[in-house]
Design a protein around this motif. Structure first.
Motif, PDB file in Angstrom:
ATOM      1  N   THR A  29       0.813  -1.221   0.000  1.00  0.00           N
ATOM      2  CA  THR A  29       0.000   0.000   0.000  1.00  0.00           C
ATOM      3  C   THR A  29       0.845   1.270   0.000  1.00  0.00           C
ATOM      4  OG1 THR A  29      -0.190  -0.024   2.420  1.00  0.00           O
ATOM      5  CG2 THR A  29      -1.958  -1.111   1.146  1.00  0.00           C
ATOM      6  N   ARG A  33      -1.991   4.086   0.919  1.00  0.00           N
ATOM      7  CA  ARG A  33      -2.697   4.035   2.199  1.00  0.00           C
ATOM      8  C   ARG A  33      -2.867   5.430   2.780  1.00  0.00           C
ATOM      9  NH1 ARG A  33       2.264   1.600   3.242  1.00  0.00           N
ATOM     10  NH2 ARG A  33       3.650   2.854   4.552  1.00  0.00           N
ATOM     11  N   ASP A  60     -13.285   9.685   7.131  1.00  0.00           N
ATOM     12  CA  ASP A  60     -13.333   9.504   5.678  1.00  0.00           C
ATOM     13  C   ASP A  60     -12.027   8.917   5.144  1.00  0.00           C
ATOM     14  OD1 ASP A  60     -15.929  10.462   5.560  1.00  0.00           O
ATOM     15  OD2 ASP A  60     -15.308  12.505   5.078  1.00  0.00           O
ATOM     16  N   MET A  63     -11.937   5.261   5.882  1.00  0.00           N
ATOM     17  CA  MET A  63     -12.775   4.484   4.966  1.00  0.00           C
ATOM     18  C   MET A  63     -12.099   4.313   3.614  1.00  0.00           C
ATOM     19  SD  MET A  63     -15.253   3.396   6.720  1.00  0.00           S
ATOM     20  CE  MET A  63     -14.000   3.278   7.987  1.00  0.00           C
ATOM     21  N   LYS A  64     -11.389   5.339   3.140  1.00  0.00           N
ATOM     22  CA  LYS A  64     -10.618   5.205   1.891  1.00  0.00           C
ATOM     23  C   LYS A  64      -9.575   4.099   2.038  1.00  0.00           C
ATOM     24  CE  LYS A  64     -10.936  10.016   0.454  1.00  0.00           C
ATOM     25  NZ  LYS A  64     -10.173  11.278   0.290  1.00  0.00           N
ATOM     26  N   ASN A  65      -8.903   4.089   3.177  1.00  0.00           N
ATOM     27  CA  ASN A  65      -7.888   3.071   3.440  1.00  0.00           C
ATOM     28  C   ASN A  65      -8.526   1.689   3.493  1.00  0.00           C
ATOM     29  OD1 ASN A  65      -4.922   2.836   4.302  1.00  0.00           O
ATOM     30  ND2 ASN A  65      -6.011   1.564   5.794  1.00  0.00           N
ATOM     31  N   ASN A  66      -9.657   1.604   4.155  1.00  0.00           N
ATOM     32  CA  ASN A  66     -10.374   0.344   4.286  1.00  0.00           C
ATOM     33  C   ASN A  66     -10.794  -0.212   2.923  1.00  0.00           C
ATOM     34  OD1 ASN A  66     -11.780  -1.663   6.038  1.00  0.00           O
ATOM     35  ND2 ASN A  66     -13.554  -0.852   4.970  1.00  0.00           N
ATOM     36  N   ASP A  67     -11.109   0.678   1.991  1.00  0.00           N
ATOM     37  CA  ASP A  67     -11.589   0.254   0.684  1.00  0.00           C
ATOM     38  C   ASP A  67     -10.483  -0.197  -0.271  1.00  0.00           C
ATOM     39  OD1 ASP A  67     -14.179   0.739   1.482  1.00  0.00           O
ATOM     40  OD2 ASP A  67     -14.285   2.730   0.576  1.00  0.00           O
ATOM     41  N   LEU A  68      -9.223  -0.003   0.101  1.00  0.00           N
ATOM     42  CA  LEU A  68      -8.131  -0.475  -0.751  1.00  0.00           C
ATOM     43  C   LEU A  68      -8.193  -1.997  -0.862  1.00  0.00           C
ATOM     44  CD1 LEU A  68      -5.111   1.623   0.612  1.00  0.00           C
ATOM     45  CD2 LEU A  68      -6.278   1.916  -1.597  1.00  0.00           C
ATOM     46  N   PRO A  69      -8.072  -2.550  -2.061  1.00  0.00           N
ATOM     47  CA  PRO A  69      -8.110  -4.007  -2.211  1.00  0.00           C
ATOM     48  C   PRO A  69      -7.043  -4.702  -1.363  1.00  0.00           C
ATOM     49  CG  PRO A  69      -8.112  -2.939  -4.369  1.00  0.00           C
ATOM     50  CD  PRO A  69      -7.917  -1.863  -3.347  1.00  0.00           C
ATOM     51  N   THR A  71      -5.828  -3.675   1.511  1.00  0.00           N
ATOM     52  CA  THR A  71      -6.273  -3.658   2.907  1.00  0.00           C
ATOM     53  C   THR A  71      -7.306  -4.744   3.143  1.00  0.00           C
ATOM     54  OG1 THR A  71      -5.812  -1.295   3.126  1.00  0.00           O
ATOM     55  CG2 THR A  71      -7.348  -2.263   4.724  1.00  0.00           C
ATOM     56  N   GLN A  72      -8.250  -4.881   2.220  1.00  0.00           N
ATOM     57  CA  GLN A  72      -9.290  -5.903   2.352  1.00  0.00           C
ATOM     58  C   GLN A  72      -8.686  -7.306   2.410  1.00  0.00           C
ATOM     59  OE1 GLN A  72     -12.763  -5.611   2.623  1.00  0.00           O
ATOM     60  NE2 GLN A  72     -12.252  -3.480   3.034  1.00  0.00           N
TER      61      GLN A  72
END
Length: 97
Positions: A29, A33, A60, A63-69, A71-72
């Motif tokens: 990331t 990230r 916010d 949430m952008k960080n969480n949405d990174l593939p 991170t998932q």
């Protein structure tokens, strides 16, 4: 100053693997990230307890960080190392000294 902090607490019998996955997430990331800082801890008083503290500029950004593939994917792998369900704390920072 961090304005949003997420704390993830879980039990694991494989803490070294958790740290290895975190290192992998950092590499994958880099430049993407939004976490300002991520701290991985081990509780001295409760063996097997791992606590991750992630600091962000805002909810916010978290949430952008969480949405990174990346991170998932890494998060899913990390939770497979947990012995049971993790506890999440989503905290809006009100003051820091």
């Amino acid at each position: 100053m961090a304005k949003f902090i997420q704390i993830i607490e879980f039990q694991t019998s494989r803490p070294d693997e958790v740290e290895t996955l975190h290192d992998q997430w950092q590499r994958e990331t880099e430049g993407k990230r939004t976490a300002d800082r991520v701290t991985i801890t081990r509780d001295r008083d409760r063996p097997g307890t791992c606590i991750i503290v992630a600091e962000f500029a805002s909810y916010d950004e978290a949430m952008k960080n969480n949405d990174l593939p990346q991170t998932q994917r890494i998060s899913e792998q990390m939770m497979k190392l947990a012995d049971g369900e993790p506890t999440f704390r989503n905290l809006d920072v009100r003051r820091q000294a």
